[in-house]
Design an enzyme around this catalytic site. Structure first.
Site, PDB file in Angstrom:
ATOM      1  N   CYS A  82      48.179  45.004  71.402  1.00  0.00           N
ATOM      2  CA  CYS A  82      46.741  45.034  71.671  1.00  0.00           C
ATOM      3  C   CYS A  82      46.092  43.708  71.228  1.00  0.00           C
ATOM      4  O   CYS A  82      46.454  42.653  71.741  1.00  0.00           O
ATOM      5  CB  CYS A  82      46.090  46.256  71.023  1.00  0.00           C
ATOM      6  N   HIS A 193      49.063  50.279  73.997  1.00  0.00           N
ATOM      7  CA  HIS A 193      49.468  50.792  72.687  1.00  0.00           C
ATOM      8  C   HIS A 193      50.745  51.614  72.821  1.00  0.00           C
ATOM      9  O   HIS A 193      50.684  52.786  73.207  1.00  0.00           O
ATOM     10  CB  HIS A 193      48.361  51.674  72.104  1.00  0.00           C
ATOM     11  N   GLU A 195      52.382  52.998  70.464  1.00  0.00           N
ATOM     12  CA  GLU A 195      52.319  54.128  69.531  1.00  0.00           C
ATOM     13  C   GLU A 195      51.477  55.285  70.066  1.00  0.00           C
ATOM     14  O   GLU A 195      51.517  56.393  69.521  1.00  0.00           O
ATOM     15  CB  GLU A 195      51.793  53.680  68.160  1.00  0.00           C
TER      16      GLU A 195
END
Length: 213
Positions: A82, A193, A195
């Site tokens: 990011c 992202h 995650e």
């Protein structure tokens, strides 16, 4: 056992990244590091970022981690996430902020009409938020085990525009096509992202822990 450092300079979703890495590579040592020694001792570096670019660069500088991070970026596998991707470039339009200058290029803001429909031109909603397919532009070990055009999760208002098109490792379309992943030598960085991207995101992290650039 591989030692992986998540660089904590005060502006990132560090604990979510750590949990994802631990799920992807339970055999490795995952540490959130806040000092230069932690970066130097690690075998691999994850550089996340969240929020406004001016704040991220300021907190990176005040943390005292900038020089250690730059040294690691020259020597070790590094994954930017990011704003951590955006900070690798020369500068951002967000606050006219200088970046780390590891990659030539500038970070731009989404703007302009998104589409032309029956009701006229629609405006692009900013930030870009949600799941979007990612189109790989070239092979890379971090794409292993991930199907073409797999969706990943995005939350951002700015995107990197590399000067050298050879840096681009993937694109996404939101209003227009934009670069959403870059790769060169020992650095791989993404705008989305991992995650927050379920199994494909964990596969990105798993591939990173095994990558031998």
């Amino acid at each position: 056992m591989t030692r992986i450092a998540i660089v904590d300079y005060g502006m990132g979703n560090f604990h979510s990244v750590a949990r994802a890495l631990q799920a992807a590579a339970p055999q490795d040592e995952i540490r959130i590091v806040r000092d230069a020694a932690g970066i130097r001792q690690a075998d691999r570096i994850v550089f996340p970022g969240q929020g406004a670019m001016p704040d991220c660069m300021r907190t990176l500088d005040t943390s005292g981690l900038r020089d250690a991070l730059l040294q690691a970026a020259r020597e070790k596998p590094l994954l930017g996430v990011c704003v951590g991707e955006q900070m690798l470039f020369d500068a951002s339009d967000e606050g006219h902020t200088p970046g780390l200058g590891l990659f030539a290029g500038r970070v731009r803001r989404f703007q302009g009409p998104a589409f032309q429909g029956h009701g006229g031109a629609g405006r692009l909603k900013v930030p870009h938020m949600g799941w979007n397919p990612v189109a790989r532009t070239r092979p890379h070990p971090l794409w292993d085990g991930i199907a073409p055009d797999t969706p990943f999760y995005f939350v951002h208002s700015y995107y990197a525009v590399p000067t050298d098109a050879a840096l681009v490792a993937a694109t996404c379309r939101y209003g227009h096509e934009f670069c959403c992943a870059v790769a060169a030598d020992n650095i791989f960085a993404v705008q989305f992202h991992p995650e927050k991207s379920a199994a494909p995101g964990l596969q990105i992290y798993r591939n990173f822990t095994r990558w031998q650039p």
